[in-house]
Write a protein that holds these residues in place. Structure first.
Motif, PDB file in Angstrom:
ATOM      1  N   LYS A 196       3.047   3.324  -8.447  1.00  0.00           N
ATOM      2  CA  LYS A 196       2.560   2.850  -7.153  1.00  0.00           C
ATOM      3  C   LYS A 196       1.373   1.896  -7.337  1.00  0.00           C
ATOM      4  O   LYS A 196       1.285   0.848  -6.697  1.00  0.00           O
ATOM      5  CB  LYS A 196       2.156   4.031  -6.272  1.00  0.00           C
ATOM      6  CG  LYS A 196       3.339   4.877  -5.819  1.00  0.00           C
ATOM      7  CD  LYS A 196       2.878   6.075  -5.006  1.00  0.00           C
ATOM      8  CE  LYS A 196       4.072   6.903  -4.542  1.00  0.00           C
ATOM      9  NZ  LYS A 196       3.652   8.121  -3.804  1.00  0.00           N
ATOM     10  N   ALA A 197       0.480   2.280  -8.244  1.00  0.00           N
ATOM     11  CA  ALA A 197      -0.682   1.437  -8.518  1.00  0.00           C
ATOM     12  C   ALA A 197      -0.264   0.087  -9.097  1.00  0.00           C
ATOM     13  O   ALA A 197      -0.846  -0.950  -8.758  1.00  0.00           O
ATOM     14  CB  ALA A 197      -1.636   2.147  -9.473  1.00  0.00           C
ATOM     15  N   PHE A 198       0.746   0.099  -9.946  1.00  0.00           N
ATOM     16  CA  PHE A 198       1.228  -1.157 -10.532  1.00  0.00           C
ATOM     17  C   PHE A 198       1.713  -2.105  -9.436  1.00  0.00           C
ATOM     18  O   PHE A 198       1.392  -3.300  -9.452  1.00  0.00           O
ATOM     19  CB  PHE A 198       2.361  -0.886 -11.520  1.00  0.00           C
ATOM     20  CG  PHE A 198       2.991  -2.142 -12.072  1.00  0.00           C
ATOM     21  CD1 PHE A 198       2.423  -2.820 -13.143  1.00  0.00           C
ATOM     22  CD2 PHE A 198       4.143  -2.667 -11.500  1.00  0.00           C
ATOM     23  CE1 PHE A 198       2.984  -3.999 -13.628  1.00  0.00           C
ATOM     24  CE2 PHE A 198       4.713  -3.836 -11.979  1.00  0.00           C
ATOM     25  CZ  PHE A 198       4.127  -4.501 -13.048  1.00  0.00           C
TER      26      PHE A 198
ATOM     27  N   ALA B 263       0.843  -1.197   0.000  1.00  0.00           N
ATOM     28  CA  ALA B 263       0.000   0.000   0.000  1.00  0.00           C
ATOM     29  C   ALA B 263       0.878   1.247   0.000  1.00  0.00           C
ATOM     30  O   ALA B 263       1.920   1.278   0.668  1.00  0.00           O
ATOM     31  CB  ALA B 263      -0.911   0.016   1.222  1.00  0.00           C
ATOM     32  N   PHE B 264       0.444   2.241  -0.749  1.00  0.00           N
ATOM     33  CA  PHE B 264       1.166   3.512  -0.825  1.00  0.00           C
ATOM     34  C   PHE B 264       0.190   4.678  -0.724  1.00  0.00           C
ATOM     35  O   PHE B 264      -0.899   4.633  -1.319  1.00  0.00           O
ATOM     36  CB  PHE B 264       1.918   3.631  -2.159  1.00  0.00           C
ATOM     37  CG  PHE B 264       2.924   2.550  -2.399  1.00  0.00           C
ATOM     38  CD1 PHE B 264       4.184   2.612  -1.825  1.00  0.00           C
ATOM     39  CD2 PHE B 264       2.600   1.460  -3.183  1.00  0.00           C
ATOM     40  CE1 PHE B 264       5.113   1.605  -2.036  1.00  0.00           C
ATOM     41  CE2 PHE B 264       3.525   0.449  -3.420  1.00  0.00           C
ATOM     42  CZ  PHE B 264       4.784   0.521  -2.835  1.00  0.00           C
TER      43      PHE B 264
ATOM     44  N   ALA C   9       3.874  15.388  -9.867  1.00  0.00           N
ATOM     45  CA  ALA C   9       5.203  14.809  -9.680  1.00  0.00           C
ATOM     46  C   ALA C   9       5.137  13.423  -9.035  1.00  0.00           C
ATOM     47  O   ALA C   9       6.149  12.736  -8.918  1.00  0.00           O
ATOM     48  CB  ALA C   9       6.066  15.738  -8.826  1.00  0.00           C
ATOM     49  N   ASN C  10       3.956  13.050  -8.607  1.00  0.00           N
ATOM     50  CA  ASN C  10       3.770  11.751  -7.954  1.00  0.00           C
ATOM     51  C   ASN C  10       3.597  10.680  -9.023  1.00  0.00           C
ATOM     52  O   ASN C  10       2.773  10.812  -9.923  1.00  0.00           O
ATOM     53  CB  ASN C  10       2.524  11.799  -7.069  1.00  0.00           C
ATOM     54  CG  ASN C  10       2.183  10.453  -6.469  1.00  0.00           C
ATOM     55  OD1 ASN C  10       3.065   9.717  -6.057  1.00  0.00           O
ATOM     56  ND2 ASN C  10       0.901  10.142  -6.426  1.00  0.00           N
ATOM     57  N   ASN C  11       4.366   9.615  -8.932  1.00  0.00           N
ATOM     58  CA  ASN C  11       4.272   8.542  -9.915  1.00  0.00           C
ATOM     59  C   ASN C  11       3.139   7.597  -9.518  1.00  0.00           C
ATOM     60  O   ASN C  11       3.357   6.482  -9.035  1.00  0.00           O
ATOM     61  CB  ASN C  11       5.601   7.788 -10.015  1.00  0.00           C
ATOM     62  CG  ASN C  11       5.672   6.905 -11.248  1.00  0.00           C
ATOM     63  OD1 ASN C  11       4.644   6.598 -11.859  1.00  0.00           O
ATOM     64  ND2 ASN C  11       6.872   6.514 -11.623  1.00  0.00           N
TER      65      ASN C  11
ATOM     66  N   THR D 294      -5.516   3.977  -5.109  1.00  0.00           N
ATOM     67  CA  THR D 294      -5.117   2.836  -5.940  1.00  0.00           C
ATOM     68  C   THR D 294      -5.009   1.550  -5.117  1.00  0.00           C
ATOM     69  O   THR D 294      -5.271   0.465  -5.626  1.00  0.00           O
ATOM     70  CB  THR D 294      -3.793   3.135  -6.670  1.00  0.00           C
ATOM     71  OG1 THR D 294      -2.811   3.609  -5.726  1.00  0.00           O
ATOM     72  CG2 THR D 294      -4.005   4.229  -7.714  1.00  0.00           C
ATOM     73  N   TYR D 295      -4.650   1.676  -3.848  1.00  0.00           N
ATOM     74  CA  TYR D 295      -4.709   0.521  -2.948  1.00  0.00           C
ATOM     75  C   TYR D 295      -6.151   0.023  -2.845  1.00  0.00           C
ATOM     76  O   TYR D 295      -6.416  -1.185  -2.936  1.00  0.00           O
ATOM     77  CB  TYR D 295      -4.189   0.906  -1.564  1.00  0.00           C
ATOM     78  CG  TYR D 295      -4.440  -0.128  -0.495  1.00  0.00           C
ATOM     79  CD1 TYR D 295      -3.658  -1.260  -0.393  1.00  0.00           C
ATOM     80  CD2 TYR D 295      -5.483   0.042   0.424  1.00  0.00           C
ATOM     81  CE1 TYR D 295      -3.891  -2.215   0.602  1.00  0.00           C
ATOM     82  CE2 TYR D 295      -5.726  -0.896   1.410  1.00  0.00           C
ATOM     83  CZ  TYR D 295      -4.928  -2.028   1.493  1.00  0.00           C
ATOM     84  OH  TYR D 295      -5.172  -2.966   2.474  1.00  0.00           O
ATOM     85  N   SER D 296      -7.083   0.959  -2.663  1.00  0.00           N
ATOM     86  CA  SER D 296      -8.495   0.593  -2.571  1.00  0.00           C
ATOM     87  C   SER D 296      -8.948  -0.122  -3.830  1.00  0.00           C
ATOM     88  O   SER D 296      -9.698  -1.109  -3.763  1.00  0.00           O
ATOM     89  CB  SER D 296      -9.349   1.852  -2.346  1.00  0.00           C
ATOM     90  OG  SER D 296      -8.971   2.518  -1.165  1.00  0.00           O
TER      91      SER D 296
END
Length: 233
Positions: free
Chosen positions: A104-106, A89-90, A98-100, A152-154
């Motif tokens: 993170k979702a991948f 989780a992120f 600027a956030n990738n 994206t964790y959700s």
């Protein structure tokens, strides 16, 4: 389902909810094999677990999944319950250019969803040979609704929830295999510290609900605040 006399594999079993599962299930009279990426953390956890053993490896990596499944089924032929608990989780701010977010979702989708599908497929032939077997997928209250902190964790947990329902439907007519899903709310673990986990319930409460759910053949195990979403199942 019986809650003692099982041989149980727990991914992500060296800390947090997974470690609480291991403690509770050992106390109930089961043999437990824990898995985690860090050998040091596994060895530390084993000191707290009477009679447990461990298989080190990263289930988000295909080669490790294949090795772990082979080692598990060959060294522990009596294994009859697999708990898919390992997760990633992120914090993922979708408003920050600027956030990738996609990277993170991948990682979340790979660990929380795709890897679970693949590992389950690897061990299913073995489980289907057992007199009584189960797969337990650990999703989350987040499966019911995303939020701005963990969107994206959700989504990854919502995907796992949908897959679990499909897996259950697939084996609905298979009397020796049960498919469970447990939905923890915010839990006070190192995993959730970044998102206010100190305000969450203790991991032992999730473990208590798991054993109770298995005993009652309650295939959807809602825990704490997750019970408010019972109409979503």
């Amino acid at each position: 389902m019986k809650t003692s006399g099982n041989t149980i594999f727990i991914s992500g079993g060296s800390a947090g909810i997974g470690l609480a599962f291991a403690k509770k299930l050992i106390a109930a009279g089961n043999k437990v094999i824990i898995n985690g990426r860090s050998e040091d953390r596994l060895q530390k956890a084993l000191k707290e677990l009477d009679g447990a053993t461990a298989i080190q490896g990263d289930l988000s990596v295909s080669a490790d999944r294949i090795r772990i499944a082979k080692e598990l089924t060959e060294q522990y032929p009596e294994v009859n319950i697999v708990i898919n608990n390992a997760g990633a989780a992120f914090l993922n701010d979708l408003s920050d250019n600027a956030n990738n977010a996609a990277e993170k979702a991948f990682q979340e989708i790979n660990t929380n969803y795709l890897s679970v599908i693949d590992f389950t497929q690897l061990v299913l032939p073995h489980l289907l040979k057992q007199k009584e077997a189960a797969v337990v997928n650990v999703t989350s209250i987040a499966a019911f609704r995303g939020n701005k902190y963990l969107p994206t964790y959700s989504a990854s947990k919502a995907a796992l929830h949908s897959y679990t329902q499909g897996l259950r439907d697939t084996f609905e007519e298979t009397p020796n295999l049960s498919i469970y899903e447990i939905y923890p709310p915010l839990v006070n673990t190192e995993f959730s510290a970044e998102i206010g986990g100190a305000n969450g319930i203790p991991p032992s409460e999730v473990a208590d609900e798991l054993v109770l759910g298995l005993e009652k053949n309650q295939f959807d195990i809602l825990v704490g605040e997750s019970k408010t979403f019972s109409d979503k199942i």
